[in-house]
Every structure is written in C-alpha cells, then in structure tokens.
Scaffold this motif. Structure first.
Motif, PDB file in Angstrom:
ATOM      1  N   LEU A  25       0.806  -1.211   0.000  1.00 56.01           N
ATOM      2  CA  LEU A  25       0.000   0.000   0.000  1.00 56.01           C
ATOM      3  C   LEU A  25       0.841   1.264   0.000  1.00 56.01           C
ATOM      4  CD1 LEU A  25      -2.534  -1.105   2.759  1.00 56.01           C
ATOM      5  CD2 LEU A  25      -2.928  -1.042   0.306  1.00 56.01           C
ATOM      6  N   GLU A  26       2.129   1.135   0.268  1.00 58.08           N
ATOM      7  CA  GLU A  26       2.983   2.304   0.411  1.00 58.08           C
ATOM      8  C   GLU A  26       2.997   3.142  -0.855  1.00 58.08           C
ATOM      9  OE1 GLU A  26       7.500   3.408   1.848  1.00 58.08           O
ATOM     10  OE2 GLU A  26       6.924   1.328   1.581  1.00 58.08           O
ATOM     11  N   ASP A  61       3.364   0.025   4.304  1.00 57.61           N
ATOM     12  CA  ASP A  61       2.621  -1.195   3.979  1.00 57.61           C
ATOM     13  C   ASP A  61       1.479  -1.481   4.933  1.00 57.61           C
ATOM     14  OD1 ASP A  61       4.237  -1.547   1.849  1.00 57.61           O
ATOM     15  OD2 ASP A  61       5.418  -3.173   2.699  1.00 57.61           O
ATOM     16  N   ALA A  62       1.435  -0.815   6.078  1.00 51.49           N
ATOM     17  CA  ALA A  62       0.398  -1.100   7.066  1.00 51.49           C
ATOM     18  C   ALA A  62      -0.549   0.073   7.306  1.00 51.49           C
ATOM     19  CB  ALA A  62       1.030  -1.509   8.394  1.00 51.49           C
ATOM     20  N   PHE A  63      -0.077   1.307   7.264  1.00 50.67           N
ATOM     21  CA  PHE A  63      -0.897   2.464   7.632  1.00 50.67           C
ATOM     22  C   PHE A  63      -1.233   3.331   6.430  1.00 50.67           C
ATOM     23  CE2 PHE A  63       1.178   1.307  11.590  1.00 50.67           C
ATOM     24  CZ  PHE A  63       0.096   1.298  12.455  1.00 50.67           C
ATOM     25  N   VAL A  92      -6.950   7.299  10.270  1.00 49.62           N
ATOM     26  CA  VAL A  92      -5.849   6.398   9.954  1.00 49.62           C
ATOM     27  C   VAL A  92      -6.384   4.977   9.878  1.00 49.62           C
ATOM     28  CG1 VAL A  92      -3.629   5.488  10.739  1.00 49.62           C
ATOM     29  CG2 VAL A  92      -4.185   7.891  11.103  1.00 49.62           C
ATOM     30  N   ARG A  93      -5.960   4.254   8.859  1.00 49.53           N
ATOM     31  CA  ARG A  93      -6.376   2.869   8.634  1.00 49.53           C
ATOM     32  C   ARG A  93      -5.158   1.957   8.770  1.00 49.53           C
ATOM     33  NH1 ARG A  93      -8.443   2.466   2.845  1.00 49.53           N
ATOM     34  NH2 ARG A  93     -10.236   3.517   3.714  1.00 49.53           N
ATOM     35  N   TYR A  94      -5.358   0.827   9.449  1.00 53.46           N
ATOM     36  CA  TYR A  94      -4.322  -0.190   9.572  1.00 53.46           C
ATOM     37  C   TYR A  94      -4.751  -1.400   8.758  1.00 53.46           C
ATOM     38  CZ  TYR A  94      -1.290  -3.787  11.455  1.00 53.46           C
ATOM     39  OH  TYR A  94      -0.386  -4.807  11.584  1.00 53.46           O
ATOM     40  N   ALA A  95      -3.932  -1.806   7.803  1.00 53.41           N
ATOM     41  CA  ALA A  95      -4.278  -2.915   6.908  1.00 53.41           C
ATOM     42  C   ALA A  95      -3.313  -4.073   7.089  1.00 53.41           C
ATOM     43  CB  ALA A  95      -4.235  -2.450   5.456  1.00 53.41           C
ATOM     44  N   LEU A  96      -3.829  -5.268   6.890  1.00 56.15           N
ATOM     45  CA  LEU A  96      -3.015  -6.484   6.856  1.00 56.15           C
ATOM     46  C   LEU A  96      -2.746  -6.788   5.396  1.00 56.15           C
ATOM     47  CD1 LEU A  96      -4.966  -8.506   9.535  1.00 56.15           C
ATOM     48  CD2 LEU A  96      -2.816  -7.277   9.824  1.00 56.15           C
ATOM     49  N   PRO A 103      -7.683  -6.976   4.446  1.00 54.49           N
ATOM     50  CA  PRO A 103      -8.602  -6.475   5.468  1.00 54.49           C
ATOM     51  C   PRO A 103      -7.983  -5.283   6.202  1.00 54.49           C
ATOM     52  CG  PRO A 103      -7.505  -8.439   6.266  1.00 54.49           C
ATOM     53  CD  PRO A 103      -7.019  -8.196   4.863  1.00 54.49           C
ATOM     54  N   TRP A 104      -8.840  -4.404   6.757  1.00 56.30           N
ATOM     55  CA  TRP A 104      -8.349  -3.269   7.526  1.00 56.30           C
ATOM     56  C   TRP A 104      -9.291  -2.897   8.654  1.00 56.30           C
ATOM     57  CZ3 TRP A 104      -9.956  -2.252   2.432  1.00 56.30           C
ATOM     58  CH2 TRP A 104     -11.122  -1.509   2.306  1.00 56.30           C
ATOM     59  N   ILE A 105      -8.744  -2.111   9.570  1.00 56.60           N
ATOM     60  CA  ILE A 105      -9.493  -1.517  10.665  1.00 56.60           C
ATOM     61  C   ILE A 105      -9.052  -0.064  10.723  1.00 56.60           C
ATOM     62  CG2 ILE A 105      -7.789  -2.236  12.384  1.00 56.60           C
ATOM     63  CD1 ILE A 105     -10.162  -2.564  14.339  1.00 56.60           C
TER      64      ILE A 105
END
Length: 174
Positions: A25-26, A61-63, A92-96, A103-105
C-alpha cells in the motif's frame, strides 16, 4: 542435504517468491465509490440508501491516511418527509497487506449533518471502520466497508450511526 539439492531448493523457493504479486500500500492513492445503506437511531431515526466516496494515501505497507464522504436519504418515522444525511471523515487505517484480500481496521473523526424538513443539525463524531478489498489486479478491486460512528454532541437527536457499503476500488502508484 547435498549442495546441488540445496541449490535447487533455494532456486525453487526464489522462483516461488518472485511469482507472488506484491500488493504493498505504500505510496499508493486509492479512490473507492461505494453504494450501501445508513442506519441511525435516537430521537430522529434514519434508515435508507447511502452513496460514499472513500480515498486514501498509503504511508507504508500497514498504515493509510483516509478520507470518506457520504450522502444518504433516510426514511424514519415519517416516510413522507425524508431526512437527509451527509458526512465527512478522516483518519488512519491499519491494513493487513499480505494477501490478495486486504482487510483493515480504521479510527477517525467525522462531522455529520442531518437535515429534516423542519430543522438541521451538525455535530462531530468519532468513528471506527472495518473493511476489506479484494484486488482483482494491481489497479482495480472490490471494496466492502462497515462503519460505526458515535456522535458526542448530537446524543439527544442521534445516538448511533451505522453504515455498510460496497463498491469498486481504484489504485494508483506514485
């Protein structure tokens, strides 16, 4: 294990890793138009269709920083007088980001605008979002997202806001 077998195993493992698609995602921009529904309870209950547009920028890659805008029309107690609902949020979204389905939260702040034929009100909320994107290919995917908002100033009018939406996700690398 002999040296030739070890070398062959290492070569096969390298080929396997090289064939896995990277979905990092970066430094990506994404835009996601979505359709769904909104439900709000309280003194002015709302349930009805919703149109949302989500956007994001991948920090790593995560945020991801995200922004979301939505508009819905709700038909609560009086079907002849609809209530209009608009929202704008950021967070802010955190993705796997390890699989083809990502998926994300997310956690963010938002402003909600409710307008009825009689009056209107604006108030801030804190929101949480859960979602996932199924990436068909590098620049296109299907996105599903559910959100929950807790308004802290409109509690006498609206106590909870839930949204669920589905749409396309367009991705552009920078």
């Amino acid at each position: 294990m002999t040296a030739p077998r070890l070398a062959l195993s290492a070569l096969c493992f390298s080929a396997l890793l090289a064939s896995v698609e990277c979905r990092a995602l970066e430094r990506q921009l994404h835009l996601a138009p979505r359709l769904g529904f909104v439900w709000a309870n309280g003194a002015a209950p709302v349930i009805g269709p919703l149109v949302e547009v989500g956007a994001g920028y991948g920090l790593n890659d995560a945020f991801t920083l995200y922004a979301n805008a939505g508009y819905g029309v709700g038909f609560g107690d009086a079907p002849s007088s609809p209530q209009h609902y608009a929202t704008l949020s950021a967070g802010v979204r955190y993705a796997l980001d390890y699989l083809r389905v990502v998926p994300w939260i997310a956690l963010g702040l938002r402003g909600d605008l409710f307008v009825t034929p009689v009056d209107g009100s604006v108030g801030p909320s804190v929101e949480g979002r859960l979602g996932a994107a199924w990436l068909f290919r590098r620049g296109l995917g299907l996105e599903v997202e559910a959100g929950y908002a807790f308004p802290w100033l409109l509690r006498d009018r609206v106590s909870d806001i839930v949204t669920v939406s589905v749409g396309l996700r367009f991705v552009r690398d920078l």
